[in-house]
Design an enzyme around this catalytic site. Structure first.
Site, mmCIF file in Angstrom:
data_model
loop_
_atom_site.group_PDB
_atom_site.id
_atom_site.type_symbol
_atom_site.label_atom_id
_atom_site.label_comp_id
_atom_site.label_asym_id
_atom_site.label_seq_id
_atom_site.Cartn_x
_atom_site.Cartn_y
_atom_site.Cartn_z
ATOM 1 N N PRO A 1 39.431 40.288 43.372
ATOM 2 C CG PRO A 1 37.822 41.847 42.736
ATOM 3 C CD PRO A 1 39.141 41.719 43.419
ATOM 4 C CD GLU A 2 42.726 35.058 42.365
ATOM 5 O OE1 GLU A 2 42.780 33.947 41.817
ATOM 6 O OE2 GLU A 2 43.394 35.337 43.374
ATOM 7 C CE LYS B 1 42.850 37.238 37.335
ATOM 8 N NZ LYS B 1 44.212 37.609 37.727
ATOM 9 N NE ARG C 1 44.983 49.137 47.071
ATOM 10 C CZ ARG C 1 45.860 48.138 47.000
ATOM 11 N NH1 ARG C 1 45.563 46.963 47.493
ATOM 12 N NH2 ARG C 1 47.010 48.323 46.440
ATOM 13 N NE ARG D 1 51.039 38.768 41.537
ATOM 14 C CZ ARG D 1 50.307 39.043 40.493
ATOM 15 N NH1 ARG D 1 50.826 39.025 39.310
ATOM 16 N NH2 ARG D 1 49.062 39.313 40.637
ATOM 17 C CG HIS E 1 34.549 55.122 42.583
ATOM 18 N ND1 HIS E 1 34.881 54.281 43.616
ATOM 19 C CD2 HIS E 1 35.508 56.071 42.543
ATOM 20 C CE1 HIS E 1 36.012 54.720 44.176
ATOM 21 N NE2 HIS E 1 36.413 55.794 43.547
#
Length: 290
Positions: A2-3, A61, A127, A279, A104
């Site tokens: 997600p950006e 974000k 994750r 990255r 969650h």
DNA sequence: CGTTCAACCTGGGCGC
DNA sequence: TGCGCCCAGGTTGAAC
């Protein structure tokens, strides 16, 4: 991952929750991996229940749900609004549809008179790197204020954009990821916008001319706006989904991201992958110049 | 000021 | 078929 476009899509996707009251907060135990929650689930639930979701804001974000002051007007001064700040990080999702597996956090919502319906708001994170934090106005400032996040990439003006980056000695790709300079850009969209601007990701900010800053600003907002329109990018790992659990559609527009060795759509040269600040950076060595 | 690295995590893809 | 390994990247914090 997600950006800005993905998080903006989440924000829009949960708009139906605005105006509804939180009736319960459920945090399933068991096989779920731990998720950073502050305060811990029981306290958070006690503070959140009964409040109304008044707004869903996006800060870079992050999503911040503004929750009404509880109780009578007299108590409001003492207790005040709260914000539920959700940071999806790598794989976190906000859903109104059922998640692909056990979620969650589940907010059960009700009590809106115009529709009188019930609804749910779910946070699921494969994750478990995401965070959910309940904060007051001061806490919101700490998490999302100008000390932490620069102006939003979607709305920042050209002059401010250039002034916040141009003096840096860093490579332009690395600088674009600095959330304190400009908020919302991540690894994928940084690569795409530099391709459209024809700029080599390794160029130092200081080396870029005024004209090129203007061009980068323009394509940045075009790329982000189009990605928002197409509800973000769902990569082959298919983690990212909209609030209705549907894939985004911007991945069909990717020109360089994840395309190492494939021909550049503009000139046919093989796309290169390099590593910057640990990255991957993808770019066309022919179309993107120093 | 800038860079580098480790940490948080899981699942997909790869080589053997 | 399966094991071990690397990789994906948002964010923070420490070390240099």
């Amino acid at each position: 991952m997600p950006e800005l476009p993905e998080v903006e899509t989440m924000r829009r996707g949960i708009a139906t929750a605005i105006g509804m009251r939180v009736d319960s907060v459920e945090v399933p135990q068991g096989r779920l991996r731990p998720l950073l929650m502050q305060p811990p689930p029981r306290e958070l639930a006690a503070e959140v229940c009964g409040r109304v979701i008044e707004a869903a804001e996006r800060h870079g974000k992050r999503i911040a749900l503004r929750l009404s002051s509880p109780g009578s007007p007299r108590r409001q001064a003492a207790t005040g609004c709260r914000w539920l700040v959700i940071e999806p990080r790598m794989t976190g999702l906000l859903l109104v549809a059922e998640p692909p597996s056990q979620e969650h956090v589940r907010l059960r919502l009700g009590g809106r008179c115009d529709r009188g319906s019930q609804q749910q708001l779910l946070f699921w994170d494969r994750r478990g790197l995401g965070t959910v934090r309940l904060v007051d106005a001061a806490g919101l400032e700490q998490l999302c204020g100008p000390s932490r996040l620069g102006p939003d990439a979607l709305t920042i003006d050209t002059a401010t954009f250039a002034s916040r980056l141009r003096d840096s000695t860093r490579a332009v790709k690395v600088a674009l990821l600095d959330q304190r300079a400009v908020a919302g850009i991540g690894n994928l969209y940084a690569a795409e916008m530099l391709f459209h601007a024809g700029i080599d990701p390794r160029v130092r900010c200081r080396q870029l001319s005024r004209v090129r800053w203007g061009r980068l600003h323009a394509v940045m907002q075009e790329v982000l706006a189009e990605a928002v329109e197409l509800e973000g990018s769902t990569l082959s790992d298919a983690t990212y989904r909209t609030a209705l659990n549907e894939p985004g559609r911007y991945q069909a527009r990717h020109r360089v991201y994840g395309r190492e060795g494939q021909p550049c759509p503009a000139c046919g040269t093989a796309i290169r992958r390099i590593v910057q600040a640990q990255r991957s950076t993808f770019f066309c060595p022919q179309c993107q110049r120093r």
